[in-house]
Enzyme design. Structure first.
Site, mmCIF file in Angstrom:
data_model
loop_
_atom_site.group_PDB
_atom_site.id
_atom_site.type_symbol
_atom_site.label_atom_id
_atom_site.label_comp_id
_atom_site.label_asym_id
_atom_site.label_seq_id
_atom_site.Cartn_x
_atom_site.Cartn_y
_atom_site.Cartn_z
ATOM 1 N N SER A 95 40.930 -11.963 -88.465
ATOM 2 C CA SER A 95 42.323 -12.305 -88.732
ATOM 3 C C SER A 95 42.742 -13.538 -87.924
ATOM 4 O O SER A 95 42.086 -14.577 -88.012
ATOM 5 C CB SER A 95 43.209 -11.091 -88.446
ATOM 6 O OG SER A 95 44.511 -11.272 -88.945
ATOM 7 N N ASP A 217 43.517 -8.366 -100.272
ATOM 8 C CA ASP A 217 43.985 -8.467 -98.889
ATOM 9 C C ASP A 217 45.445 -8.918 -98.922
ATOM 10 O O ASP A 217 45.753 -10.018 -99.373
ATOM 11 C CB ASP A 217 43.115 -9.475 -98.136
ATOM 12 C CG ASP A 217 43.474 -9.605 -96.665
ATOM 13 O OD1 ASP A 217 44.608 -9.246 -96.289
ATOM 14 O OD2 ASP A 217 42.621 -10.073 -95.887
ATOM 15 N N HIS A 245 42.715 -5.765 -95.108
ATOM 16 C CA HIS A 245 42.593 -6.894 -94.183
ATOM 17 C C HIS A 245 41.655 -6.602 -93.014
ATOM 18 O O HIS A 245 41.397 -7.491 -92.204
ATOM 19 C CB HIS A 245 43.993 -7.249 -93.652
ATOM 20 C CG HIS A 245 44.060 -8.522 -92.870
ATOM 21 N ND1 HIS A 245 43.768 -9.766 -93.415
ATOM 22 C CD2 HIS A 245 44.392 -8.754 -91.565
ATOM 23 C CE1 HIS A 245 43.911 -10.693 -92.485
ATOM 24 N NE2 HIS A 245 44.299 -10.110 -91.352
#
Length: 263
Positions: A95, A217, A245
Site C-alpha cells: 500500500s 481493490d 487491498h
C-alpha cells in the site's frame, strides 16, 4: 536513539543471506506479514519493522514535521538499512509503503536493489485522464470523517479496504489494527497517504520492480497498477486473483508465489 528499538526491528531467516525487508501500510504493523515473510527465511535474511508511530515502535520518536510527507517514512527505511548495514536488499512494500520504497530506492539504490510493490498507488485522487479511484471531495470527506471519529471511521473503512466480505474475520483484524494505532498519528498518516502525489517519482526508479495488482481493490483499482507499471521503466506487472487491498493477509500463498516467481 537506537534505530532497532525505535522501529521495533526484527531480523530472522538465513544469516548472511540477501536482505529482504517487509514494510507495512497505513494503520498496520509488521504482523501483517506473518503469513508471507516466513516463506522466505530459508533463503533470505528477513527484516521486519514498524514505522515510527505504528505497532511497537517508540512513539516518543514521532515528529509531525518529519512525517508530514512520505520522505520521513522513506528515511525510516534507510535508517534501518544503515543501522543493519544492508545493501542489495529486496524491499516488499504494501500500500503506501510501496511509494515509500520507491522514494528510498531512488535515494539509495545501493541499499534497495529490488522493489516488490503490493497494491501500490502513487496518487489516490483522480486528475484529468489519471484514474486514482477517488475524487478530491471523496478524499476530503474521508479525512474529515477520520478527524471527527477515528474509531468509527476505522470500523467502517477497514472492511472496505480489506474486501473479502465472505471472510469477515479479515476485516475485523484490520479494524482492530487501525484501532490500536494512536489516533492523532493515524490522522496525520492518513493525510500524508491520501493527499500524496508520487507520479513524477515513478520514472526515476532504476531497480528491478514487480507490481502486484489485486482485482477489485477499493483503494487501488486495476488502472492504477497499470499506470505504475507503465511509468516505472522495465517493471513487471502481475494481476492477482486475490481481491481487496491486503493480499498479504487474504491470499498469502498467491502473494508468496508471485514474489518467488519474480525473484
Amino acid at each position: 536513539m537506537d534505530i532497532v528499538a525505535r522501529n521495533n526491528v526484527k531480523v530472522s531467516g538465513r544469516s548472511g543471506g540477501r536482505p529482504m525487508i517487509f514494510s507495512h501500510g497505513f494503520g498496520c504493523d509488521q504482523s501483517m506479514w506473518r503469513y508471507v515473510a516466513p516463506a522466505f527465511e530459508d533463503e533470505y535474511e528477513t527484516v521486519l519493522f514498524d514505522y515510527v508511530g505504528a505497532g511497537r515502535s517508540e512513539l516518543s520518536a514521532y515528529s509531525a514535521e518529519r512525517y508530514a510527507s512520505l520522505d520521513g517514512y522513506a528515511q525510516d527505511v534507510l535508517d534501518v538499512c544503515e543501522e543493519l548495514d544492508l545493501t542489495g536488499a529486496v524491499f516488499v512494500g504494501h500500500s503506501v509503503s510501496a511509494m515509500v520504497g520507491v522514494l528510498a530506492a531512488i535515494r539509495e539504490p545501493r541499499r534497495l536493489s529490488t522493489l516488490i510493490l503490493v497494491a501500490p498507488s502513487p496518487r489516490y485522487i483522480d486528475d484529468g485522464d489519471y484514474v486514482g479511484g477517488f475524487s478530491g471531495a471523496d478524499i476530503e470527506e474521508l479525512v474529515d470523517s477520520l478527524d471527527s471519529n477515528y474509531l468509527g471511521w476505522s470500523s467502517q473503512m477497514a472492511p472496505v479496504v480489506m474486501g473479502n466480505p465472505d471472510r469477515p474475520e479479515l476485516g475485523e483484524e484490520l479494524t482492530n489494527s487501525f484501532c490500536r494505532t494512536d489516533p492523532e498519528i493515524a490522522k496525520q498518516f492518513a493525510r500524508t497517504t491520501f493527499l500524496s502525489d508520487n507520479r513524477d517519482d515513478l520514472g526515476k526508479v532504476t531497480v528491478p520492480t514487480l507490481i502486484l495488482q489485486c482485482s477489485h481493490d477499493a483503494l487501488a483499482p486495476p488502472q492504477v497498477g497499470h499506470y505504475v507499471h507503465q511509468a516505472i521503466p522495465g517493471s513487471e506487472l502481475t494481476l492477482m486473483r486475490a481481491t481487496g487491498h491486503c493480499p498479504n493477509l487474504s491470499a498469502p500463498e498467491e502473494t508468496i508465489a508471485a514474489i518467488k516467481a519474480f525473484l
